[in-house]
Design an enzyme around this catalytic site. Sequence first.
Site, PDB file in Angstrom:
ATOM      1  N   LYS A  44       0.804  -1.160   0.217  1.00  9.98           N
ATOM      2  CA  LYS A  44      -0.032   0.037  -0.055  1.00  9.98           C
ATOM      3  C   LYS A  44       0.815   1.106  -0.188  1.00  9.98           C
ATOM      4  CE  LYS A  44      -2.717   3.064   2.668  1.00  9.98           C
ATOM      5  NZ  LYS A  44      -3.249   3.333   3.904  1.00  9.98           N
ATOM      6  N   ALA A  50      -9.074   5.453   4.557  1.00  8.75           N
ATOM      7  CA  ALA A  50      -9.123   6.377   5.764  1.00  8.75           C
ATOM      8  C   ALA A  50     -10.360   7.233   6.014  1.00  8.75           C
ATOM      9  CB  ALA A  50      -7.822   7.472   5.455  1.00  8.75           C
ATOM     10  N   ASN A  82      -8.594   2.048   9.994  1.00  2.72           N
ATOM     11  CA  ASN A  82      -8.015   1.667  11.253  1.00  2.72           C
ATOM     12  C   ASN A  82      -8.671   2.238  12.675  1.00  2.72           C
ATOM     13  OD1 ASN A  82      -4.472   1.720  12.179  1.00  2.72           O
ATOM     14  ND2 ASN A  82      -5.931   0.848  13.410  1.00  2.72           N
TER      15      ASN A  82
HETATM   16  C1  LIG Z   1      -3.905   2.248   8.447  1.00  4.83           C
HETATM   17  C2  LIG Z   1      -3.532   3.101   7.258  1.00  4.83           C
HETATM   18  O1  LIG Z   1      -3.030   2.664   6.222  1.00  4.83           O
HETATM   19  C3  LIG Z   1      -4.034   4.489   7.387  1.00  4.83           C
HETATM   20  O2  LIG Z   1      -2.999   5.043   6.749  1.00  4.83           O
HETATM   21  C4  LIG Z   1      -5.219   4.466   6.743  1.00  4.83           C
HETATM   22  O3  LIG Z   1      -5.360   5.309   5.957  1.00  4.83           O
HETATM   23  C5  LIG Z   1      -6.516   4.348   7.640  1.00  4.83           C
HETATM   24  O4  LIG Z   1      -6.984   5.517   8.198  1.00  4.83           O
HETATM   25  P1  LIG Z   1      -8.157   5.601   9.143  1.00  4.83           P
HETATM   26  O5  LIG Z   1      -7.043   5.422  10.640  1.00  4.83           O
HETATM   27  O6  LIG Z   1      -8.524   7.036   9.267  1.00  4.83           O
HETATM   28  O7  LIG Z   1      -8.956   4.465   9.210  1.00  4.83           O
END
Ligand SMILES: CC(=O)[C@@H](O)[C@H](O)COP(=O)(O)O
Length: 333
Positions: free
Chosen positions: A175, A262, A284
């Site tokens: 990623k 995200a 996340n």
């Molecule tokens: C875990 C990861 O790759 C983060 O950079 C992702 O973009 C998740 O974002 P959130 O924590 O807002 O779900």
Amino acid sequence: MIVYVNGESHELSGDKKVSDIIENLGLTGKRIAVELNKEILPFDQYQQYALHNGDRLEIVHAIGGGQAEGMFQTSNDSFTVAGKAYTSRLLVGTGKYKDLEETRLAIAASGAEIVTVAIRRTNIGQNPGEPNLLDVIPPDKYTILPNTAGCYTADEAVRTCRLARELLGGHKLVKLEVLADQKTLFPDVAQTFVAAELLVKEGFDVMVYTNDDPIAAKRLEDIGCVAVMPLAAPIGSGLGIRNPYNILTIVENANVPILVDAGVGTASDAAIAMELGCAGVLMNTAIAEAKNPILMASAMKKGIEAGREAFLAGRMPRKRFASASSPIDGLFF
Ligand SMILES: CC(=O)[C@@H](O)[C@H](O)COP(=O)(O)O
């Protein structure tokens, strides 16, 4: 002991584990809920329970065929990335958890098959002697998706992917995220293009984080990224999908899987992403920073499945004015 399966009783003898009974009754792999002596057992632990004579075990499971099967369509509905099919459309991160045990339990509850790991911040073998995330997220069970979180230039991101490839024995799926600044954590799209080109040329399968710009998303697909992942909102903000029409345009124009990555905050945000036609959602913070991360992981799983089914079912058109729910022709009085 008597075991009830969808209300029908089965007489079984001897002490057994719940996992033996599930296997004997041909229920392995089915979606089931299990009650022991009127207590619902945790869905990720019921296999371990031992049963003794006099216990009452109740199992409820989805029935195949007809309408009931339609209810569980998502279990047969996979998406493919870099040549591999996945049943779960929820991809999860590994940061911000209290400890490795909470990480393990939340990821199990999410049903995720792809788990992303920040190579610069997480020990997956670079620091021998320290707790290794791969002990709780074993690569034979999960697809590990190394990510370049914390990289602010194309050069740093490319080097991080190369390191991941070494640590994971030739692993190609990564990623890519190249960030622009620490306040917004928005992607630096120009640097992302540069890194994506280099990584694709080196044979990496690149799932790329980008902003919700349809032009940038298409460019990244043209570069050869295997999946494009526009943000819902800033990383860690939990604001949900700020720009659903842009996400829709990205999905409509795409020939590779589009996953929201995200910014989702709760299960309804994940459902909206799926209703827009996204192939999946990567998240996340919404899970890790929930008051009960394990329960939220389970809620996210259901949100993803509900949104996917709603997308497949096809939304009714929005109408400006009312239309009666019962027929208005031929009134009885
Ligand atoms: C875990 C990861 O790759 C983060 O950079 C992702 O973009 C998740 O974002 P959130 O924590 O807002 O779900």
